[in-house]
Every structure is written in structure tokens, then in C-alpha cells.
Design a protein around this motif. Sequence first.
Motif, PDB file in Angstrom:
ATOM      1  N   UNK A 131       0.849  -1.195   0.000  1.00  0.00           N
ATOM      2  CA  UNK A 131       0.000   0.000   0.000  1.00  0.00           C
ATOM      3  C   UNK A 131       0.878   1.236   0.000  1.00  0.00           C
ATOM      4  N   UNK A 132       0.684   2.110  -0.968  1.00  0.00           N
ATOM      5  CA  UNK A 132       1.410   3.375  -1.038  1.00  0.00           C
ATOM      6  C   UNK A 132       0.484   4.500  -0.593  1.00  0.00           C
ATOM      7  N   UNK A 133       0.988   5.342   0.309  1.00  0.00           N
ATOM      8  CA  UNK A 133       0.203   6.461   0.831  1.00  0.00           C
ATOM      9  C   UNK A 133       0.905   7.760   0.464  1.00  0.00           C
ATOM     10  N   UNK A 134       0.148   8.671  -0.136  1.00  0.00           N
ATOM     11  CA  UNK A 134       0.705   9.930  -0.630  1.00  0.00           C
ATOM     12  C   UNK A 134      -0.010  11.100   0.022  1.00  0.00           C
ATOM     13  N   UNK A 135       0.590  12.273  -0.095  1.00  0.00           N
ATOM     14  CA  UNK A 135       0.027  13.472   0.514  1.00  0.00           C
ATOM     15  C   UNK A 135      -1.204  13.944  -0.255  1.00  0.00           C
ATOM     16  N   UNK A 136      -1.991  14.799   0.419  1.00  0.00           N
ATOM     17  CA  UNK A 136      -3.104  15.463  -0.245  1.00  0.00           C
ATOM     18  C   UNK A 136      -4.369  14.633  -0.291  1.00  0.00           C
ATOM     19  N   UNK A 137      -5.165  14.892  -1.342  1.00  0.00           N
ATOM     20  CA  UNK A 137      -6.457  14.237  -1.481  1.00  0.00           C
ATOM     21  C   UNK A 137      -6.437  13.350  -2.708  1.00  0.00           C
ATOM     22  N   UNK A 138      -7.452  12.524  -2.822  1.00  0.00           N
ATOM     23  CA  UNK A 138      -7.547  11.586  -3.945  1.00  0.00           C
ATOM     24  C   UNK A 138      -8.270  10.338  -3.505  1.00  0.00           C
ATOM     25  N   UNK A 139      -8.823   9.625  -4.444  1.00  0.00           N
ATOM     26  CA  UNK A 139      -9.585   8.425  -4.124  1.00  0.00           C
ATOM     27  C   UNK A 139      -8.665   7.263  -3.759  1.00  0.00           C
ATOM     28  N   UNK A 140      -9.231   6.299  -3.048  1.00  0.00           N
ATOM     29  CA  UNK A 140      -8.513   5.067  -2.732  1.00  0.00           C
ATOM     30  C   UNK A 140      -8.548   4.147  -3.943  1.00  0.00           C
ATOM     31  N   UNK A 141      -7.412   3.582  -4.272  1.00  0.00           N
ATOM     32  CA  UNK A 141      -7.316   2.580  -5.342  1.00  0.00           C
ATOM     33  C   UNK A 141      -7.138   1.232  -4.667  1.00  0.00           C
ATOM     34  N   UNK A 142      -8.045   0.308  -4.947  1.00  0.00           N
ATOM     35  CA  UNK A 142      -7.995  -1.012  -4.335  1.00  0.00           C
ATOM     36  C   UNK A 142      -7.293  -2.004  -5.255  1.00  0.00           C
ATOM     37  N   UNK A 143      -6.616  -2.997  -4.619  1.00  0.00           N
ATOM     38  CA  UNK A 143      -5.930  -4.032  -5.374  1.00  0.00           C
ATOM     39  C   UNK A 143      -6.892  -5.121  -5.796  1.00  0.00           C
TER      40      UNK A 143
END
Length: 311
Positions: free
Chosen positions: A299-311
Motif C-alpha cells: 500500500x502506497x500512501x501519498x500526501x493530499x487528497x484523492x480516491x482510494x485505489x484497491x488491489x
Amino acid sequence: MLIVTALGGNALLRRGQPMTADNQRENVRIAAAALAPVARVHDLVVGHGNGPQVGLLALQGAAYREVETYPLDVLGAQTEGMIGYMIEQELGNLLPFERPFATLLTMVEVDANDPAFHNPTKFIGPVYDKAEADRLAEAKGWVVKADGDKWRRVVASPEPKRIFELRPIKWLLEKHTIVIAAGGGGIPAAYSPHAERKLEGIECVIDKDLATELLARELGADLYVMLTDADAVYVDWGKPTQRAIRRASVDSLKGMPFAAGSMGPKVQAACRFAAATGKAAAIGALADLAKVIEGTAGTTIVAGSGDIVYG
């Protein structure tokens, strides 16, 4: 690229496995095989867990009644040296002889008034069934809590505030040294309220993910990776609806529940690092380390906003 990694306790000693030196050595050997390809092309700092090892030393110390069991800060220092030695040796066996290594006993400041001292949550030591855990809690004055279908001792886990050995770690990295530091979250220390600038050990265990996140942030790491026995962060873990998160923003994870004793601190540490630095943090399985760095596993976590991408 500077990569700071945090090896989970299961990377050193699997759940329920006898806590022998041989078992720990074999698990470190497996971890070294995953770390070596990364160390060949990147600067590397390695943090690690020590909960089972500290718990074992406490039990061994309690068996010798001529002296009181050593406090947790001293046991933490002992395990930093022991585990660092194993990592250095096994990783060194896989890398060119010229590559330098250093294990640093790392003191980490905590606040003696941290509210965590009133609500112990950090698991240490082996697992027990409920009856044995209750017996030990009564006999030794422990606090015990459920850990999956077993029970373990828990101790206070205050927030890390400062890493005292930050400067020598930076000096070593300038020489491309592989540094093993902040093992087990570091050696907990606090300033005495009775004397100016007098540092003292304190009875607790700092969460290794939060401590290595602080270290990664202060070092200006390009990537912070937490390695565990889970292949990713999951929504609805353990339920038929569980789904692996492949990529998520800090904002998208706000308010989502994760287990306080396991994945919760990892997600918290990843979000803290990404939000503070604008760089990515990742959580994944040790065996998938190369793919986790690439962003194709874990799982990669980045700053800011954005939707969750599921595997």
C-alpha cells in the motif's frame, strides 16, 4: 535515493515461534535477502521491532530473583545491540566487503506526562492463552490485552519527540553507511522534572513505526517503508468484504478504522510522513520489498487528497 525501512517484529520472530537465537537468526537471514538488493542501489536505514525480544528478556530477568528485573529502557538497549548485530552480519554476508555498516544505540525522547502511560497498548513478549495471561497479570502486576485469538502483555507507548543520535546518523549516511537505528522504537528517555537537562530512562516501549517515521522525516528520506507480514493495508480486515488498498491519499484515510495494536500505528506513521514531507510512504510484505518500492505491491500512501485505489 535514501530509503528508511521499519522491519516488523514478525520479520525477526514469527508469531508463536519459539524465541530461540537460531530462529531469530534464520528470520534475519530472510530479511537480509530482501534488503540486500535495495542496499546495492540506495542509501538505507533499517529500523526494527523488538517486542518479543524485550518481553523474553524481562521474563528471563524475572526468573533470577537475586536482583530486580532490568527496566524496559535497559532491555531496549540490549535488544538494539543484539538485533543490530544479526542484521549487520547477515546483510554484510550478501553485500560487498567495502560497504560499511553501523548499529547505533538510539535514545528517543518522550514526555513523562504523555497520556499513553494511563492506557498501555504496546504488545511485548510471547502470546498466552487467556488463563495463563490472567495468572501472569495477577502474579507480576502486568496489564494484558487480547492480540488476535491470544493474549499478551501490554505496556505504555508514548509519542516519540526527538532522536538524540540524529547527527551521527547523518554523518554515517554521508559515507554511504548502512545504518541500523531506532531499533524497537529507540531507547525511551525523558528529562527529569527535578534537575535541568538531566536525561533518564523511562519504563515504556516506543512504537517503532512512529519512531522510524520521525527518523525518516528528520533525515529527509525519499521513501519510508514499513515491512510486515501483511501484503497490504486492508479495509474490513478478516471479513468476507476485505479489500487490499493499493494506493491512497492521506485525506482519503481519515476516519477509517485500523487495529490499534497492529496496522493502526503503521497507517498513522505513513500518513504523518506523507503529509509532512510530500513524499510517499508504503506498507507491505518483506518478501515484496522491491515491488513495494516500485508501487506495484503493498500500500502506497501519498500526501493530499484523492480516491482510494484497491488491489
